[in-house]
Design a protein around this motif. Structure first.
Motif, mmCIF file in Angstrom:
data_model
loop_
_atom_site.group_PDB
_atom_site.id
_atom_site.type_symbol
_atom_site.label_atom_id
_atom_site.label_comp_id
_atom_site.label_asym_id
_atom_site.label_seq_id
_atom_site.Cartn_x
_atom_site.Cartn_y
_atom_site.Cartn_z
ATOM 1 N N VAL B 125 40.243 29.447 40.632
ATOM 2 C CA VAL B 125 41.266 30.218 41.367
ATOM 3 C C VAL B 125 41.084 31.715 41.077
ATOM 4 N N ALA B 126 40.872 32.056 39.794
ATOM 5 C CA ALA B 126 40.712 33.475 39.422
ATOM 6 C C ALA B 126 39.504 34.086 40.135
ATOM 7 N N ARG B 127 38.396 33.334 40.182
ATOM 8 C CA ARG B 127 37.179 33.857 40.829
ATOM 9 C C ARG B 127 37.355 33.997 42.345
ATOM 10 N N SER B 128 38.218 33.106 42.903
ATOM 11 C CA SER B 128 38.386 33.156 44.362
ATOM 12 C C SER B 128 39.205 34.365 44.826
ATOM 13 N N ILE B 129 39.998 34.956 43.913
ATOM 14 C CA ILE B 129 40.845 36.072 44.354
ATOM 15 C C ILE B 129 40.433 37.420 43.774
ATOM 16 N N ALA B 130 39.588 37.395 42.716
ATOM 17 C CA ALA B 130 39.283 38.668 42.050
ATOM 18 C C ALA B 130 37.866 39.158 42.349
ATOM 19 N N VAL B 131 37.644 40.448 42.222
ATOM 20 C CA VAL B 131 36.312 41.042 42.370
ATOM 21 C C VAL B 131 35.454 40.498 41.227
ATOM 22 N N SER B 132 34.239 40.074 41.535
ATOM 23 C CA SER B 132 33.425 39.367 40.526
ATOM 24 C C SER B 132 33.140 40.207 39.285
ATOM 25 N N THR B 133 33.181 41.527 39.405
ATOM 26 C CA THR B 133 32.885 42.370 38.237
ATOM 27 C C THR B 133 34.118 42.585 37.350
ATOM 28 N N SER B 134 35.289 42.173 37.811
ATOM 29 C CA SER B 134 36.511 42.417 37.014
ATOM 30 C C SER B 134 36.664 41.374 35.907
ATOM 31 N N GLN B 135 37.412 41.755 34.852
ATOM 32 C CA GLN B 135 37.655 40.828 33.739
ATOM 33 C C GLN B 135 38.467 39.628 34.211
ATOM 34 N N PHE B 136 39.300 39.852 35.228
ATOM 35 C CA PHE B 136 40.163 38.800 35.770
ATOM 36 C C PHE B 136 39.329 37.600 36.226
ATOM 37 N N ALA B 137 38.140 37.881 36.771
ATOM 38 C CA ALA B 137 37.280 36.811 37.294
ATOM 39 C C ALA B 137 36.613 36.016 36.178
#
Lengths: 68, 174
Positions: B125-137
């Motif tokens: 879910v995190a990868r589907s909504i966040a920019v791939s370079t962000s820590q969130f992903a």
């Protein structure tokens, strides 16, 4: 268990109580009681030696095999 | 018991209480975030857009709710693990080789499996909504340390089971 401990008979023959034996061989009354009632799972050679020395018996006098 | 051993147990007890406090704080954060998502969505959407972390900041509300729900489940599992560890530590000072401790370690192992399984949807879910370079992903996903911890818990449970059997045998030796 098929191994029967005949400590009661030996003590009776020697007119000795479990407390007397405990005092003489330095094994706690609780442990001797476990042995006497057949609840022990194993017996150390040192315990066997102490009992046989004190009661003047052979290991075979203390233990018997009675198939279930 | 040696002085070093009792000091170690005391430190572990303290750390486990600290962990429970941190988990409680994290749980509070999840609840507050959920509440904020429910009532302050327009403001949060603007903030999310400005942060440039999310791909489509205007349409991530359901995913954020899902992330919070998964996080709440992970935190519940963490509380369960810490409580089991506390019970285990309580017996360590006196008599650790009891059947209950083998069961506790196995339960901890299964709880760790649950956490690892929850980490998979969390990551996707995190990868589907966040920019791939962000820590969130980087959130969630498969973690080698977690898998090692799971194996360790199950191996320790087996060791404790054997230890308990040996202790029983020794206790019955006269």
């Amino acid at each position: 268990m098929a191994i029967v401990v005949k400590l009661d008979d030996l003590l009776h023959a020697k007119r000795m109580t479990l407390t007397d034996l405990s005092d003489r061989i330095g094994i706690t009354l609780a442990n001797l009681s476990i042995l006497k009632t057949g609840k022990a799972k194993a017996m150390r050679f040192s315990t066997l030696e102490a009992i046989c020395t004190e009661l003047g018996c052979q290991p075979g006098d203390l233990l018997a095999f009675e198939p279930d | 018991m040696s002085k070093n051993h009792s000091t170690l147990l005391a430190v572990t007890r303290g750390l486990l209480w600290l962990m429970l406090t941190l988990i409680a704080a994290a749980f509070l954060f999840v609840i507050v975030s959920g509440g904020a998502l429910a009532v302050m969505w327009p403001e949060i959407a603007v903030e999310a857009k400005n942060s440039q972390i999310f791909l489509d900041a205007g349409n991530i509300r359901p995913q954020l709710f899902a992330l919070l729900a998964i996080l709440a489940a992970v935190l519940a599992a963490a509380v369960y693990i810490v409580r089991k560890l506390q019970a285990l530590i309580a017996t360590a000072a006196t008599d650790p080789f009891i059947p209950a401790n083998a069961a506790r370690l196995r339960h901890i192992g299964w709880a760790l499996v649950a956490v690892q399984l929850l980490a998979l949807p969390l990551g996707s879910v995190a990868r589907s909504i966040a920019v791939s370079t962000s820590q969130f992903a980087d959130m969630g996903g498969i973690n080698l340390q977690s898998i090692l911890a799971i194996l360790l818990a199950f191996v320790l449970a087996a060791v404790f089971e054997r230890g308990t059997a040996m202790r029983d045998e020794l206790e019955g030796t006269v």
